[in-house]
Scaffold this motif. Structure first.
Motif, PDB file in Angstrom:
ATOM      1  N   SER A 388     -54.691   0.696 -51.644  1.00 44.75           N
ATOM      2  CA  SER A 388     -55.470   1.925 -51.509  1.00 44.75           C
ATOM      3  C   SER A 388     -56.547   1.778 -50.440  1.00 44.75           C
ATOM      4  O   SER A 388     -56.803   2.698 -49.651  1.00 44.75           O
ATOM      5  N   LEU A 389     -57.178   0.614 -50.389  1.00 45.34           N
ATOM      6  CA  LEU A 389     -58.218   0.380 -49.384  1.00 45.34           C
ATOM      7  C   LEU A 389     -57.624   0.258 -47.982  1.00 45.34           C
ATOM      8  O   LEU A 389     -58.269   0.606 -46.993  1.00 45.34           O
ATOM      9  N   VAL A 390     -56.396  -0.237 -47.902  1.00 45.71           N
ATOM     10  CA  VAL A 390     -55.698  -0.278 -46.605  1.00 45.71           C
ATOM     11  C   VAL A 390     -55.540   1.142 -46.077  1.00 45.71           C
ATOM     12  O   VAL A 390     -55.838   1.429 -44.910  1.00 45.71           O
ATOM     13  N   VAL A 391     -55.044   2.034 -46.921  1.00 46.41           N
ATOM     14  CA  VAL A 391     -54.834   3.427 -46.510  1.00 46.41           C
ATOM     15  C   VAL A 391     -56.160   4.076 -46.135  1.00 46.41           C
ATOM     16  O   VAL A 391     -56.251   4.844 -45.163  1.00 46.41           O
ATOM     17  N   ALA A 392     -57.232   3.752 -46.849  1.00 49.38           N
ATOM     18  CA  ALA A 392     -58.519   4.398 -46.633  1.00 49.38           C
ATOM     19  C   ALA A 392     -59.247   3.872 -45.395  1.00 49.38           C
ATOM     20  O   ALA A 392     -59.932   4.637 -44.698  1.00 49.38           O
ATOM     21  N   PHE A 393     -59.087   2.563 -45.077  1.00 52.35           N
ATOM     22  CA  PHE A 393     -59.945   1.971 -44.049  1.00 52.35           C
ATOM     23  C   PHE A 393     -59.223   1.276 -42.892  1.00 52.35           C
ATOM     24  O   PHE A 393     -59.779   1.186 -41.793  1.00 52.35           O
ATOM     25  N   SER A 394     -58.025   0.754 -43.104  1.00 56.39           N
ATOM     26  CA  SER A 394     -57.413  -0.075 -42.058  1.00 56.39           C
ATOM     27  C   SER A 394     -57.044   0.742 -40.829  1.00 56.39           C
ATOM     28  O   SER A 394     -56.528   1.851 -40.926  1.00 56.39           O
ATOM     29  N   GLU A 395     -57.311   0.149 -39.640  1.00 53.21           N
ATOM     30  CA  GLU A 395     -57.003   0.795 -38.364  1.00 53.21           C
ATOM     31  C   GLU A 395     -55.884   0.059 -37.625  1.00 53.21           C
ATOM     32  O   GLU A 395     -55.806   0.124 -36.397  1.00 53.21           O
ATOM     33  N   ASP A 396     -55.050  -0.639 -38.388  1.00 54.52           N
ATOM     34  CA  ASP A 396     -53.863  -1.285 -37.808  1.00 54.52           C
ATOM     35  C   ASP A 396     -52.646  -0.436 -38.141  1.00 54.52           C
ATOM     36  O   ASP A 396     -52.125  -0.500 -39.253  1.00 54.52           O
ATOM     37  N   PRO A 397     -52.163   0.392 -37.205  1.00 54.19           N
ATOM     38  CA  PRO A 397     -51.041   1.295 -37.518  1.00 54.19           C
ATOM     39  C   PRO A 397     -49.754   0.556 -37.847  1.00 54.19           C
ATOM     40  O   PRO A 397     -48.866   1.109 -38.486  1.00 54.19           O
ATOM     41  N   GLY A 398     -49.658  -0.710 -37.442  1.00 58.04           N
ATOM     42  CA  GLY A 398     -48.424  -1.445 -37.692  1.00 58.04           C
ATOM     43  C   GLY A 398     -48.248  -1.890 -39.125  1.00 58.04           C
ATOM     44  O   GLY A 398     -47.152  -2.323 -39.505  1.00 58.04           O
ATOM     45  N   SER A 399     -49.313  -1.823 -39.941  1.00 59.24           N
ATOM     46  CA  SER A 399     -49.178  -2.323 -41.318  1.00 59.24           C
ATOM     47  C   SER A 399     -49.706  -1.362 -42.381  1.00 59.24           C
ATOM     48  O   SER A 399     -49.577  -1.647 -43.571  1.00 59.24           O
ATOM     49  N   VAL A 400     -50.307  -0.243 -41.985  1.00 64.79           N
ATOM     50  CA  VAL A 400     -50.881   0.687 -42.973  1.00 64.79           C
ATOM     51  C   VAL A 400     -49.837   1.166 -43.963  1.00 64.79           C
ATOM     52  O   VAL A 400     -50.077   1.225 -45.178  1.00 64.79           O
ATOM     53  N   SER A 401     -48.645   1.510 -43.472  1.00 68.85           N
ATOM     54  CA  SER A 401     -47.607   2.048 -44.358  1.00 68.85           C
ATOM     55  C   SER A 401     -47.029   0.991 -45.278  1.00 68.85           C
ATOM     56  O   SER A 401     -46.294   1.311 -46.212  1.00 68.85           O
ATOM     57  N   ASN A 402     -47.360  -0.284 -45.030  1.00 67.37           N
ATOM     58  CA  ASN A 402     -46.798  -1.377 -45.840  1.00 67.37           C
ATOM     59  C   ASN A 402     -47.879  -2.087 -46.641  1.00 67.37           C
ATOM     60  O   ASN A 402     -47.740  -3.260 -46.975  1.00 67.37           O
ATOM     61  N   GLY A 403     -48.952  -1.369 -46.922  1.00 70.10           N
ATOM     62  CA  GLY A 403     -50.016  -1.977 -47.711  1.00 70.10           C
ATOM     63  C   GLY A 403     -50.741  -3.087 -46.971  1.00 70.10           C
ATOM     64  O   GLY A 403     -51.344  -3.962 -47.606  1.00 70.10           O
ATOM     65  N   GLY A 404     -50.697  -3.064 -45.653  1.00 67.68           N
ATOM     66  CA  GLY A 404     -51.378  -4.088 -44.860  1.00 67.68           C
ATOM     67  C   GLY A 404     -50.610  -5.381 -44.743  1.00 67.68           C
ATOM     68  O   GLY A 404     -51.120  -6.356 -44.174  1.00 67.68           O
ATOM     69  N   LYS A 405     -49.358  -5.419 -45.237  1.00 69.74           N
ATOM     70  CA  LYS A 405     -48.601  -6.681 -45.292  1.00 69.74           C
ATOM     71  C   LYS A 405     -47.893  -7.009 -43.987  1.00 69.74           C
ATOM     72  O   LYS A 405     -47.406  -6.127 -43.272  1.00 69.74           O
ATOM     73  N   TYR A 406     -47.841  -8.306 -43.690  1.00 67.64           N
ATOM     74  CA  TYR A 406     -46.971  -8.870 -42.662  1.00 67.64           C
ATOM     75  C   TYR A 406     -46.255 -10.059 -43.308  1.00 67.64           C
ATOM     76  O   TYR A 406     -46.911 -10.993 -43.787  1.00 67.64           O
ATOM     77  N   GLU A 407     -44.939  -9.990 -43.311  1.00 69.38           N
ATOM     78  CA  GLU A 407     -44.160 -11.045 -43.967  1.00 69.38           C
ATOM     79  C   GLU A 407     -43.409 -11.876 -42.933  1.00 69.38           C
ATOM     80  O   GLU A 407     -43.014 -11.380 -41.880  1.00 69.38           O
TER      81      GLU A 407
END
Length: 715
Positions: A388-407
């Motif tokens: 939820s905080l990723v959607v509200a605050f993160s400015e990385d378009p590459g990971s917002v839709s994935n909950g901020g994750k990079y696997e």
């Protein structure tokens, strides 16, 4: 010293000589200008276009304004500017002849209106909105110009004194661009495609053929089997004179290169210098960065595995104790010292998630840091989910839709600060605030793989192995002595051959406005050599040694001795001047005739057997596809195939890569065109595009352009 003594004892001779010299210069200038005393000098005119002068002062003024700070070679900028002046005059002449112009209101609209000129769009981009203009800046300049306060701004230091000159130049560019657009539009709007042409275009687009062919490569037929006489070459040249016509005088130089290479003593001195740095490099603190930067070295931001390192040092780096220095050793033309800063065992990949708070300025970083602290407190309290905080605050378009994750992130995939937390210092499940060039990251390491690899962080100090000043001077003296001993081109060639380690190279033909000489490229000395060539006679050797600089390490890497080989006058060249080129063309024609005479009455299979070739197949060849897979670019072959009827066999064809004989196996009939309006429209667009690409060149072909740039560039 004896010469200086004579001059001192006979100073009156020097005074008279200087007086005569000055008088000679004045007479020479007046004669070259074609005027008497009081007239302009020829060097004040760069050239003429249809009788209109391009003055040197204006040319240099615009060059300074337009290309100040340009990273392109100066000769390239000057050629661009020359073309602009020529085109501008040609466009103005044509516009005046037909009564076409640009009003002051139109210019103002192009400068400040809703749809400004492309020149304005290029000069005033909006950095915050790519593709848009900086309207605020443009309105500010408009206010200064309309309000008459520009001079006040300049006097108070708030505006560059060059701004009025810049704006005047920009206005001229806008007018030229607008005139060209109007003239092109006049031509394009007057173009029309009649029905018969549209039908022909339809047939050309839709007619395709299948054919079989035999190719006899030219080198399959020995040159000794073909007799070529000078009369053959002359006949071919006469029949193709327009193709080889020379528009202006050109010349060819022969040159000998004296390469400047480091000696054993040079190499030893550099090695000793590097070895003296080892104690200080070993004891360096502050993460070694201060010491490394002082000596223009580099600390690799990535942690390298053994496979990432060059083979010469890989084992050493992985076995050397951390903090130790190795070297000097040689790699890529340099002596190097390396220091192992750190060595760790890293997971081969990891999973992570983060929240990026973008920042670029100190204030933004401070704000982002405080916000990151608050978000971390919320996450540690467990009151809000990370997603939820990723959607509200993160400015990385590459990971917002994935909950901020990079696997499956691999080492060094992310910036060094993020990489260090993810693979070295971070503990899975904990949150970290990480500052990078992108802003402030809130990072959580989710997991790391069990598979690991040892990696090292390394710093390098490097010194190029280049010739010393003494070595450069010695080679220069060798080249100077070579000139002194060989004052004719024949002597120069003979001496180079006798030396064994020197070779004579010929330049391509060049004109007086050239700035490059084949493989020698561009330098100030290149232009000097070109200028000398246009003052010399064939067989002369230049008294100057020309220097060329290594463009990476900036030392004199070669000295060149030049002699004038030939002068090519304007007009149709002689057979001897282009003999090699003519022989290649005539050989191809003769070999085609030979194949024709030897294969009369033979089918394709028999021809293939005779020349050890094979019968190949091409499907769906068309005018629009002159290059086909397996065939290559052979427009003559494709055109012949399309022009034959089904079942017909061609005569031998002189192609680009050999002699071809083909037979059409399938030529389906083209149906009646049902979409002539669309075809006509498409052909109109193509024709209009051709107008845009060739518009200026067509004007130049009929113009009287006198290019005098070399008159002052060579003085």
């Amino acid at each position: 010293m004896a010469l200086i003594g004579k001059i001192r004892n006979n100073s009156w001779i020097l005074i008279v000589a200087v007086g005569l010299g000055l008088g000679g210069f004045l007479v020479m200038d007046m004669v070259s200008a074609g005027q008497g005393p009081g007239g302009g000098l020829s060097q004040l005119v760069v050239g003429k276009v249809n009788g209109e002068k391009i003055r040197r002062t204006e040319f240099e003024r615009i060059n300074s304004l337009r290309f100040n700070g340009s990273t392109l070679p100066s000769y390239q900028n000057r050629n661009t500017l020359w073309d602009w002046f020529v085109e501008d005059q040609l466009l103005r002449d044509e516009a005046e002849a037909i009564g076409l112009g640009i009003s002051e209101a139109e210019v103002a609209e192009l400068e400040f209106g809703a749809n400004p000129s492309p020149i304005i769009r290029r000069n005033f981009p909006n950095p915050q909105q790519p593709g848009q203009i900086n309207r605020q800046q443009l309105d500010y300049f408009k206010g200064l110009i309309d309000g008459g306060t520009l001079r006040d701004e300049i006097e108070q230091g708030r505006m560059s004194p060059q701004f009025p000159e810049f704006w005047r130049m920009q206005r001229d560019m806008i007018k030229k661009d607008r005139l060209q657009t109007k003239l092109q539009a006049l031509v394009q709007k007057g173009m029309y495609t009649p029905n018969w042409m549209a039908e022909m275009g339809y047939n050309e687009q839709n007619q395709n053929v299948d054919f079989v062919y035999v190719k006899v490569p030219y080198d399959q037929i020995p040159n000794s089997d073909v007799a070529i006489s000078d009369s053959d070459l002359s006949s071919y040249l006469n029949a193709n004179a327009a193709r080889y016509e020379r528009k202006q005088e050109e010349r060819v130089l022969d040159y000998v290169v004296f390469d400047v290479l480091p000696t054993a003593a040079d190499s030893a001195a550099i090695r000793t210098k590097m070895a003296e740095l080892i104690p200080e490099f070993t004891n360096a603190t502050d993460g070694d960065s201060t010491f490394v930067l002082r000596y223009e070295g580099v600390i690799t931001p990535a942690y390298a595995s053994k496979d990432d390192l060059s083979t010469g040092i890989a084992d050493t780096v992985m076995n050397l104790p951390v903090g130790s220095v190795y070297g000097p050793y040689v790699e890529s033309g340099e002596f190097r010292l390396l220091k192992v800063i750190d060595r760790v065992v890293m997971a081969d990949s990891a999973d992570t998630r983060h929240i990026l708070l973008s920042a670029t300025t100190p204030d933004q970083f401070a704000t982002a840091g405080a916000r990151a602290d608050s978000i971390i407190n919320v996450l540690n309290a467990g009151t809000t989910a990370f997603d939820s905080l990723v959607v509200a605050f993160s400015e990385d378009p590459g990971s917002v839709s994935n909950g901020g994750k990079y696997e499956g992130v691999t080492p060094n995939q992310f910036v060094p600060e993020f990489n260090r937390v993810l693979f070295i210092t971070g503990v899975p499940g904990q949150l970290y605030k990480v500052r990078t060039a992108y802003g402030i990251h809130i990072v959580e390491v989710l997991s790391r793989t069990a598979a690991t690899t040892e990696r090292a962080n390394v710093a390098f100090i490097r010194e190029a192995i280049v010739p010393s000043k003494e070595t450069q001077d010695n080679v220069f003296q060798d080249a100077s002595q070579f000139i002194a001993n060989n004052r004719s081109l024949d002597d120069m060639k003979a001496a180079a051959q006798e030396a064994g380690n020197l070779r004579v190279v010929s330049t391509p033909t060049f004109n007086k406005n050239a700035f490059t000489l084949g493989d020698l490229g561009f330098s100030n000395d290149t232009k000097d050599a070109i200028c000398w060539a246009f003052s010399a006679d064939p067989g002369d050797v230049s008294p100057s040694v020309y220097s060329f600089t290594d463009q990476v390490r900036y030392y004199d890497n070669k000295y060149v001795v030049v002699g004038l080989q030939d002068i090519m006058e304007p007009g149709t060249p002689s057979v001897d001047e282009i003999r090699t080129e003519l022989e290649a063309e005539v050989l191809a024609a003769k070999k085609t005739e030979m194949v024709a005479s030897q294969t009369q009455g033979m089918d394709l299979r028999a021809i293939a057997g005779k020349y050890g070739a094979k019968v190949d197949t091409i499907q769906r060849a068309a005018f629009s596809r002159p290059s086909m897979p397996g065939l290559g670019s052979e427009p003559k072959v494709v055109a012949t195939a399309v022009g034959l009827g089904q079942g017909q066999t061609s005569a031998p064809i002189q192609g680009a890569g050999g002699v071809f004989v083909l037979q059409v196996t399938n030529k389906p009939a083209v149906g009646q065109a049902t979409n002539l309006p669309q075809i006509r429209q498409q052909m109109n667009r193509t024709a209009q595009g051709n107008v845009a690409s060739s518009f200026i060149s067509l004007f130049r072909e009929s113009a009287d352009v006198e290019d005098n740039r070399a008159t002052y560039e060579c003085n």
